[in-house]
Design an enzyme around this catalytic site. Structure first.
Site, PDB file in Angstrom:
ATOM      1  N   VAL A  11       0.834  -1.204   0.000  1.00 52.24           N
ATOM      2  CA  VAL A  11       0.000   0.000   0.000  1.00 52.24           C
ATOM      3  C   VAL A  11       0.870   1.256   0.000  1.00 52.24           C
ATOM      4  CG1 VAL A  11      -1.767   1.269   1.301  1.00 52.24           C
ATOM      5  CG2 VAL A  11      -1.895  -1.213   1.132  1.00 52.24           C
ATOM      6  N   PHE A 157      -8.620   1.092  -1.390  1.00 49.36           N
ATOM      7  CA  PHE A 157      -9.459   0.088  -2.060  1.00 49.36           C
ATOM      8  C   PHE A 157      -8.710  -0.490  -3.259  1.00 49.36           C
ATOM      9  CE2 PHE A 157     -12.287   3.257  -0.084  1.00 49.36           C
ATOM     10  CZ  PHE A 157     -12.937   2.434   0.826  1.00 49.36           C
ATOM     11  N   ARG A 159      -6.787  -3.092  -5.607  1.00 53.96           N
ATOM     12  CA  ARG A 159      -6.734  -4.533  -5.900  1.00 53.96           C
ATOM     13  C   ARG A 159      -5.325  -4.871  -6.362  1.00 53.96           C
ATOM     14  NH1 ARG A 159     -10.492  -4.478 -10.755  1.00 53.96           N
ATOM     15  NH2 ARG A 159      -9.358  -2.532 -10.902  1.00 53.96           N
ATOM     16  N   ASN A 213     -14.797  -5.148   1.922  1.00 52.73           N
ATOM     17  CA  ASN A 213     -14.178  -6.464   1.752  1.00 52.73           C
ATOM     18  C   ASN A 213     -15.102  -7.604   2.172  1.00 52.73           C
ATOM     19  OD1 ASN A 213     -11.955  -5.445   0.569  1.00 52.73           O
ATOM     20  ND2 ASN A 213     -10.531  -5.839   2.241  1.00 52.73           N
ATOM     21  N   GLY A 274      -9.010 -15.756  -1.575  1.00 52.17           N
ATOM     22  CA  GLY A 274      -7.757 -15.773  -0.821  1.00 52.17           C
ATOM     23  C   GLY A 274      -7.135 -14.390  -0.837  1.00 52.17           C
ATOM     24  N   CYS A 277      -6.037  -9.839   2.056  1.00 57.13           N
ATOM     25  CA  CYS A 277      -7.020  -8.902   2.625  1.00 57.13           C
ATOM     26  C   CYS A 277      -8.342  -9.549   3.021  1.00 57.13           C
ATOM     27  CB  CYS A 277      -7.284  -7.784   1.626  1.00 57.13           C
ATOM     28  SG  CYS A 277      -5.777  -6.955   1.130  1.00 57.13           S
TER      29      CYS A 277
END
Ligand code: UGA
Length: 448
Positions: A11, A157, A159, A213, A274, A277
């Site tokens: 991140v 957020f 991915r 999530n 999986g 997160c």
């Protein structure tokens, strides 16, 4: 505005490089010296589209990396905390890294004369920022939040595999703030992104992340449970979903065209979800809710259904082969999804472990996750050089990760290379019609 970032993980790197691409100067703080050395050479150490290209462009000009948190705070106006939050043994959230960072930030804030804003981007359960982070910051700085320094929550957020794209073009930017804080630093920071900004309380912002999530996990577990029922009565769930999706409340007509929202791709039965997160966050929310006296039955069911998926895939194969002992099984894909080398909580790893426990010999091929898998599974399996190599001499093949490369499998390839041409497509990723009648094809949700 100058920005410091704490944590050069996934991140932190994406946030830093993404902000640098919008013109900001970044100071990134990392405690591991080998990571710092690598980043200075433009290598993030992460498999993420465009990340290293952008890092190489910005390192040493717009993107500085250091281990000195004090220097970073003194030379920036805003600090974004991006350290990881892990799970404890019981599934509850482990906040030790966040607490360490808050302590060090507090100490750095003590000797800073100008106003500074601390932003929590790490995923933390609601009330963590107000009840844990702020008291540590105040204790160590001797200053008062909201007056002497600002505190905001700004969940991510992103991915994996699409993180830069998600950061640069966000759907929404959530900013949670203290009530008494008249601070526009974070809003100003995000001005160049031209995105919807949702301003909330600290706790609402924290909760939005978990709601997002959990929702994704819910869709996946719902579709898996439904697929199992469908299978028992000979119904192909793809046709059921086709009937469901055409409800105008799901797919509205825009102009003359029906629009099927992207979220529907999570209604996809398979080996289960999986990654770093979804499993961790849903478990953390369960533990958090239980500590508040709730019994979050649905959240627990999401996890339980998901945990059973790898065994369900193995059962499907076992019912076909009868005996798994001494069989050679090809596993296609160990990453938890395509476009990443991440194998954390990957259903593929669980499937492999179950097969090994049943005495099977495993041949694995993944286009990018082989190195990570070797570190985890060592010499307990065979690592194949290519898709073809992995199929050679196998009794069966299970497609677990939907890598595009796997679309190149053909019935002829299977007949030529495998001992028994049998494929279990755990994601129904391949075109069933190309295989049926030519080789043995088992597709989850085929209803057979
Ligand atoms: C997820 C969320 O999608 C991000 O919004 C969030 O920021 C991130 O977690 C996080 O908390 O940091 P990620 O873990 O990269 O991102 O994974 P996803 O792409 O959402 O995939 C999660 C699971 O859903 C995987 O097991 C994947 O196979 C499955 N999936 C994904 C689907 O079933 N369908 C899809 O279309 C995409």
């Amino acid at each position: 505005m100058k920005v410091s970032i704490i944590g050069a993980g996934y991140v932190g790197m994406v946030t830093g490089v993404g902000l640098a691409s919008k013109g900001y100067n970044i100071i990134c703080v990392e405690r591991l010296q080998n990571k710092i050395n690598r980043i200075k050479q433009g290598k993030s150490g992460l498999y993420e589209k465009n990340l290293d290209e952008l890092l190489s462009k910005f390192v040493d000009n717009k993107f500085e990396i250091t281990s000195d948190i004090d220097y970073a705070v003194k030379n920036s106006d805003i600090t974004i905390v991006c350290v990881g939050t892990y799970s404890k043994e019981d599934g509850s959230i482990d906040l030790s890294q966040i607490e360490d960072v808050a302590r060090n930030l507090g100490i750095a804030l003590k000797s800073k004369s100008s106003y500074h804003t601390v932003v929590i981007k790490s995923t933390v359960v609601p009330t963590t920022t107000r009840n844990i982070v702020i008291p540590i910051l105040e204790r160590n700085s001797g200053k008062k939040s909201g007056y002497d320094f600002g505190v905001s929550v700004n969940p991510e957020f992103l991915r994996e595999g699409h993180a830069i794209e998600d950061f640069v073009n966000p759907d929404r930017i959530v900013i949670g703030e203290l009530d008494n804080q008249n601070n526009t630093a974070l809003e100003d920071l995000y001005q160049p992104f031209n995105s919807k900004i949702i301003k909330t309380s600290l706790e609402t912002a924290e909760m939005i992340k978990y709601a997002s999530n959990t929702f994704l996990g819910l869709l996946i577990s719902y579709s898996n449970e439904l697929a199992d029922i469908c299978e028992s009565v000979g119904v192909d769930i793809s046709s059921v979903f086709d009937g469901l999706y055409h409800d105008r409340r799901i797919s509205p007509k825009i102009g003359n065209e029906k629009v099927f929202p992207e979220i529907l791709s999570y209604l996809s039965p398979g080996p289960g979800f999986g990654g770093s997160c979804l499993p961790k966050d849903i478990s953390a929310l369960v533990k958090f809710a239980e500590a508040l006296g709730h019994d979050p039955k649905m959240m627990k069911a999401i996890i339980e259904i998901n945990n059973n998926r790898p065994m369900r895939i193995v059962d499907l194969l076992e019912s076909e082969l009868k005996e798994l002992k001494d069989r050679t099984i090809t596993i296609l894909g160990s990453a938890f999804k395509p476009d990443t080398d991440d194998i954390r909580a990957s259903p593929s790893i669980d499937i492999i472990k179950i097969l090994i426990s049943k005495g099977s010999k495993i041949k694995l091929y993944d286009p990018v996750a082989m190195e990570n898998t070797k570190q985890l599974l060592n010499d307990s399996i065979i690592y194949s050089e290519s898709l073809e190599d992995s199929l050679k001499g196998s009794d069966a093949c299970i497609l677990v990760t939907a890598w595009d490369e796997f679309k190149s499998i053909t019935p002829d390839m299977m007949k030529n290379l495998m001992k028994t041409p049998l494929i279990l497509d755990s994601r129904r990723f391949l075109n069933t019609k190309e295989f049926e009648g030519k080789v043995k094809f088992i597709g989850v949700r085929l209803g057979k």
